[in-house]
Motif scaffolding. Structure first.
Motif, short mmCIF file in Angstrom:
data_model
loop_
_atom_site.label_atom_id
_atom_site.label_comp_id
_atom_site.label_asym_id
_atom_site.label_seq_id
_atom_site.Cartn_x
_atom_site.Cartn_y
_atom_site.Cartn_z
N UNK A 21 0.82 -1.21 0.00
CA UNK A 21 0.00 0.00 0.00
C UNK A 21 0.86 1.26 0.00
N UNK A 22 1.94 1.23 0.76
CA UNK A 22 2.76 2.43 0.93
C UNK A 22 3.75 2.64 -0.21
N UNK A 23 4.42 1.57 -0.60
CA UNK A 23 5.45 1.65 -1.64
C UNK A 23 5.13 0.69 -2.77
N UNK A 24 4.22 1.05 -3.68
CA UNK A 24 3.86 0.11 -4.75
C UNK A 24 5.03 -0.19 -5.68
N UNK A 25 5.91 0.78 -5.92
CA UNK A 25 7.05 0.52 -6.80
C UNK A 25 8.01 -0.49 -6.17
N UNK A 34 13.85 -12.62 -8.76
CA UNK A 34 13.66 -14.06 -8.70
C UNK A 34 13.92 -14.62 -7.30
N UNK A 35 14.80 -13.99 -6.55
CA UNK A 35 15.25 -14.57 -5.29
C UNK A 35 14.66 -13.90 -4.05
N UNK A 36 13.99 -12.78 -4.21
CA UNK A 36 13.42 -12.08 -3.07
C UNK A 36 11.90 -12.09 -3.13
N UNK A 37 11.30 -12.01 -1.97
CA UNK A 37 9.85 -11.83 -1.89
C UNK A 37 9.58 -10.87 -0.74
N UNK A 38 8.38 -10.32 -0.73
CA UNK A 38 8.02 -9.38 0.33
C UNK A 38 7.99 -10.10 1.68
N UNK A 39 7.54 -11.34 1.69
CA UNK A 39 7.51 -12.10 2.94
C UNK A 39 8.92 -12.33 3.48
N UNK A 40 9.84 -12.66 2.59
CA UNK A 40 11.23 -12.88 3.00
C UNK A 40 11.84 -11.60 3.56
N UNK A 41 11.61 -10.49 2.88
CA UNK A 41 12.15 -9.21 3.36
C UNK A 41 11.55 -8.84 4.71
#
Length: 141
Positions: A21-25, A34-41
């Protein structure tokens, strides 16, 4: 007690829904890699916050044990410091995290549980999903 609310609030800021919601980009960039996801971060940032805070805890508890435990030797003061630390970890892992989550839920939604049963159900639902995952992640990092 008061350290829990800022750490929990910071956890909420790095939650995948909030980031989207805050940072769509940023969310688009994360989803394209390929190696990162929002959950991982979110998990790594949360674990790093806890790691930074808990790295200072032994120093604080050693100072408390040296000055206030009435220990007669350095060895006894070290024993008290370890006891303080592990009691702190036990209480922190379950009680204060649940209270901070409840406080942020009330703050965001203006909703209070209607009964004790609903409160216990909410705590039981969040423990295996959020609390356990956060602490396992913290242990691994």
């Amino acid at each position: 007690v008061f350290y829990t609310i800022p750490i929990t609030a910071a956890q909420k800021f790095v939650a995948p829904d909030y980031i989207g919601k805050t940072f769509p980009a940023f969310e688009e960039w994360i989803n394209e890699t390929k190696y990162l996801s929002a959950d991982l971060m979110a998990g790594l940032v949360t674990a790093l916050l806890y790691t930074c805070f808990f790295a200072l805890c032994p120093i604080m508890f050693k100072a408390i044990a040296n000055s206030g435990s009435q220990a007669t030797s350095v060895q006894e003061a070290e024993k008290y410091a370890l006891q303080y630390y592990w009691y702190f970890m036990l209480v922190t892992a379950f009680v204060f995290t649940g209270l901070a989550d409840a406080a942020t839920k009330i703050w965001n939604d203006s909703g209070v549980e209607t009964s004790i049963e609903q409160l216990v159900e909410d705590i039981a639902a969040s423990t295996p999903l959020t609390t356990a995952a956060t602490w396992l992640n913290w242990i691994i990092v």
